[in-house]
Structures are given as structure tokens and as C-alpha cells.
Design a protein around this motif. Structure first.
Motif, PDB file in Angstrom:
ATOM      1  N   LEU A  90      -3.342   3.886 -17.902  1.00  0.00           N
ATOM      2  CA  LEU A  90      -3.901   2.562 -17.657  1.00  0.00           C
ATOM      3  C   LEU A  90      -5.380   2.614 -17.302  1.00  0.00           C
ATOM      4  O   LEU A  90      -6.039   1.585 -17.276  1.00  0.00           O
ATOM      5  CB  LEU A  90      -3.130   1.877 -16.521  1.00  0.00           C
ATOM      6  CG  LEU A  90      -1.637   1.677 -16.746  1.00  0.00           C
ATOM      7  CD1 LEU A  90      -0.994   1.097 -15.494  1.00  0.00           C
ATOM      8  CD2 LEU A  90      -1.391   0.790 -17.947  1.00  0.00           C
ATOM      9  N   GLY A  91      -5.856   3.797 -16.998  1.00  0.00           N
ATOM     10  CA  GLY A  91      -7.245   3.926 -16.577  1.00  0.00           C
ATOM     11  C   GLY A  91      -7.392   3.551 -15.112  1.00  0.00           C
ATOM     12  O   GLY A  91      -6.434   3.232 -14.419  1.00  0.00           O
ATOM     13  N   THR A  92      -8.618   3.584 -14.653  1.00  0.00           N
ATOM     14  CA  THR A  92      -8.901   3.277 -13.259  1.00  0.00           C
ATOM     15  C   THR A  92      -9.200   1.799 -13.089  1.00  0.00           C
ATOM     16  O   THR A  92      -9.920   1.215 -13.891  1.00  0.00           O
ATOM     17  CB  THR A  92     -10.106   4.104 -12.768  1.00  0.00           C
ATOM     18  OG1 THR A  92      -9.788   5.494 -12.916  1.00  0.00           O
ATOM     19  CG2 THR A  92     -10.437   3.814 -11.318  1.00  0.00           C
ATOM     20  N   ASP A  93      -8.625   1.219 -12.054  1.00  0.00           N
ATOM     21  CA  ASP A  93      -8.919  -0.164 -11.699  1.00  0.00           C
ATOM     22  C   ASP A  93      -9.116  -0.217 -10.196  1.00  0.00           C
ATOM     23  O   ASP A  93      -8.252   0.215  -9.432  1.00  0.00           O
ATOM     24  CB  ASP A  93      -7.782  -1.104 -12.119  1.00  0.00           C
ATOM     25  CG  ASP A  93      -8.107  -2.564 -11.843  1.00  0.00           C
ATOM     26  OD1 ASP A  93      -9.297  -2.931 -11.834  1.00  0.00           O
ATOM     27  OD2 ASP A  93      -7.163  -3.339 -11.616  1.00  0.00           O
ATOM     28  N   CYS A  94     -10.255  -0.721  -9.776  1.00  0.00           N
ATOM     29  CA  CYS A  94     -10.537  -0.885  -8.353  1.00  0.00           C
ATOM     30  C   CYS A  94     -10.185  -2.319  -7.965  1.00  0.00           C
ATOM     31  O   CYS A  94     -10.590  -3.264  -8.635  1.00  0.00           O
ATOM     32  CB  CYS A  94     -11.990  -0.568  -8.051  1.00  0.00           C
ATOM     33  SG  CYS A  94     -12.351   1.188  -8.322  1.00  0.00           S
ATOM     34  N   GLN A  95      -9.420  -2.440  -6.892  1.00  0.00           N
ATOM     35  CA  GLN A  95      -8.810  -3.715  -6.544  1.00  0.00           C
ATOM     36  C   GLN A  95      -9.136  -4.130  -5.115  1.00  0.00           C
ATOM     37  O   GLN A  95      -9.452  -3.292  -4.267  1.00  0.00           O
ATOM     38  CB  GLN A  95      -7.292  -3.601  -6.722  1.00  0.00           C
ATOM     39  CG  GLN A  95      -6.931  -3.174  -8.138  1.00  0.00           C
ATOM     40  CD  GLN A  95      -5.481  -2.783  -8.324  1.00  0.00           C
ATOM     41  OE1 GLN A  95      -4.718  -2.669  -7.380  1.00  0.00           O
ATOM     42  NE2 GLN A  95      -5.095  -2.572  -9.570  1.00  0.00           N
ATOM     43  N   VAL A  96      -9.049  -5.436  -4.887  1.00  0.00           N
ATOM     44  CA  VAL A  96      -9.246  -6.008  -3.564  1.00  0.00           C
ATOM     45  C   VAL A  96      -7.875  -6.346  -2.996  1.00  0.00           C
ATOM     46  O   VAL A  96      -7.043  -6.939  -3.691  1.00  0.00           O
ATOM     47  CB  VAL A  96     -10.108  -7.294  -3.646  1.00  0.00           C
ATOM     48  CG1 VAL A  96     -10.100  -8.048  -2.327  1.00  0.00           C
ATOM     49  CG2 VAL A  96     -11.526  -6.951  -4.068  1.00  0.00           C
ATOM     50  N   PHE A  97      -7.642  -5.953  -1.744  1.00  0.00           N
ATOM     51  CA  PHE A  97      -6.418  -6.310  -1.045  1.00  0.00           C
ATOM     52  C   PHE A  97      -6.756  -7.262   0.082  1.00  0.00           C
ATOM     53  O   PHE A  97      -7.749  -7.070   0.796  1.00  0.00           O
ATOM     54  CB  PHE A  97      -5.724  -5.071  -0.477  1.00  0.00           C
ATOM     55  CG  PHE A  97      -4.856  -4.374  -1.478  1.00  0.00           C
ATOM     56  CD1 PHE A  97      -3.484  -4.589  -1.499  1.00  0.00           C
ATOM     57  CD2 PHE A  97      -5.397  -3.514  -2.412  1.00  0.00           C
ATOM     58  CE1 PHE A  97      -2.684  -3.954  -2.428  1.00  0.00           C
ATOM     59  CE2 PHE A  97      -4.604  -2.867  -3.343  1.00  0.00           C
ATOM     60  CZ  PHE A  97      -3.242  -3.091  -3.358  1.00  0.00           C
ATOM     61  N   GLU A  98      -5.917  -8.293   0.237  1.00  0.00           N
ATOM     62  CA  GLU A  98      -6.045  -9.254   1.324  1.00  0.00           C
ATOM     63  C   GLU A  98      -4.672  -9.417   1.953  1.00  0.00           C
ATOM     64  O   GLU A  98      -3.664  -9.395   1.255  1.00  0.00           O
ATOM     65  CB  GLU A  98      -6.547 -10.594   0.794  1.00  0.00           C
ATOM     66  CG  GLU A  98      -7.931 -10.512   0.171  1.00  0.00           C
ATOM     67  CD  GLU A  98      -8.306 -11.787  -0.542  1.00  0.00           C
ATOM     68  OE1 GLU A  98      -9.030 -12.592   0.056  1.00  0.00           O
ATOM     69  OE2 GLU A  98      -7.836 -11.971  -1.683  1.00  0.00           O
ATOM     70  N   VAL A  99      -4.648  -9.577   3.276  1.00  0.00           N
ATOM     71  CA  VAL A  99      -3.384  -9.645   4.003  1.00  0.00           C
ATOM     72  C   VAL A  99      -3.339 -10.911   4.851  1.00  0.00           C
ATOM     73  O   VAL A  99      -4.334 -11.294   5.474  1.00  0.00           O
ATOM     74  CB  VAL A  99      -3.215  -8.405   4.909  1.00  0.00           C
ATOM     75  CG1 VAL A  99      -1.914  -8.479   5.688  1.00  0.00           C
ATOM     76  CG2 VAL A  99      -3.275  -7.129   4.086  1.00  0.00           C
ATOM     77  N   ASP A 100      -2.175 -11.549   4.841  1.00  0.00           N
ATOM     78  CA  ASP A 100      -1.889 -12.683   5.721  1.00  0.00           C
ATOM     79  C   ASP A 100      -0.484 -12.471   6.260  1.00  0.00           C
ATOM     80  O   ASP A 100       0.507 -12.833   5.605  1.00  0.00           O
ATOM     81  CB  ASP A 100      -1.993 -14.003   4.956  1.00  0.00           C
ATOM     82  CG  ASP A 100      -1.637 -15.213   5.827  1.00  0.00           C
ATOM     83  OD1 ASP A 100      -1.550 -15.070   7.063  1.00  0.00           O
ATOM     84  OD2 ASP A 100      -1.443 -16.306   5.273  1.00  0.00           O
TER      85      ASP A 100
END
Length: 121
Positions: A90-100
């Protein structure tokens, strides 16, 4: 007259929905990611389960029977994963995580792509 009665109900629902989204707090550091998410099950609405392990690997159990494996690192402000789905890189993917609370939102492409909502278990 019935239509007029629905306007306050719809408006209230939109306010509640907007308020719920405003409660997400972005995970900004590796320490925060490790404390809040590493080793914990993230379950999406289809029942797929993902775990970011402390050793930098990703464990997954997918409901469609496909195999997913991968590795991850924290890179500046992003969680970056390199995954393989059923033998396809899939290759590299940089992601944002948010928590509630126990709800986690992950957004692909450094926060500019599609999002997935998970329940933290």
C-alpha cells in the motif's frame, strides 16, 4: 404547520452533531500516541480491528478475510504506516489521529484524505 415544528428539532440535531466533532483532540506527539493508542484495539463500524503494537508493527483482523500487515513510526506530527493488503504493498501513508474519549478519528494523507472512525477498546 408540521414542517415548522421540525425546524427546531433539525437545528438542535445539527448543533449537537457539530459539538460532538469539536471535542476531538489531535494526537500531537509520539508520547501521547504511545500512551493513548499503542497496544489498544481500534474497531471500525465494519468490525475490522487494528492494533498499533509497541514494537512498530500493526496487527489487524479484517472481516472480509483479507490479510493486512504493516509497520508504523511516529514522524514529527504524524503516524506513518507502511502496509501490505493481501500481498499488495500500500505504500507509506502518514495519518492524523484525533481522540474524543473512546472515539478515534484517523485521517489519511496527513489529515487531508478520507477519515475512518474507530471505537477504542
Amino acid at each position: 404547520m408540521t414542517g415548522l415544528k421540525l425546524v427546531p428539532i433539525v437545528a438542535a440535531a445539527l448543533i449537537v452533531a457539530g459539538t460532538a466533532q469539536a471535542d476531538f483532540k489531535r494526537v500531537k506527539t509520539a508520547d501521547q500516541f504511545n500512551k493513548e493508542l499503542v497496544g489498544k484495539k481500534l474497531v471500525d463500524d465494519q468490525g475490522n480491528v487494528f492494533i498499533a503494537n509497541a514494537d512498530g508493527t500493526i496487527s489487524a483482523k479484517l472481516t472480509n478475510g483479507k490479510k493486512f500487515s504493516g509497520n508504523w513510526v511516529w514522524n514529527k506530527k504524524f503516524w506513518c504506516r507502511n502496509g501490505v493488503l493481501d500481498g499488495k504493498a500500500l505504500g507509506t501513508d502518514c495519518q492524523v489521529f484525533e481522540v474524543d474519549g473512546t472515539t478515534v478519528k484517523m485521517t489519511r494523507e496527513k489529515g487531508k484524505g478520507s477519515s475512518t472512525i474507530y471505537t477504542l477498546q
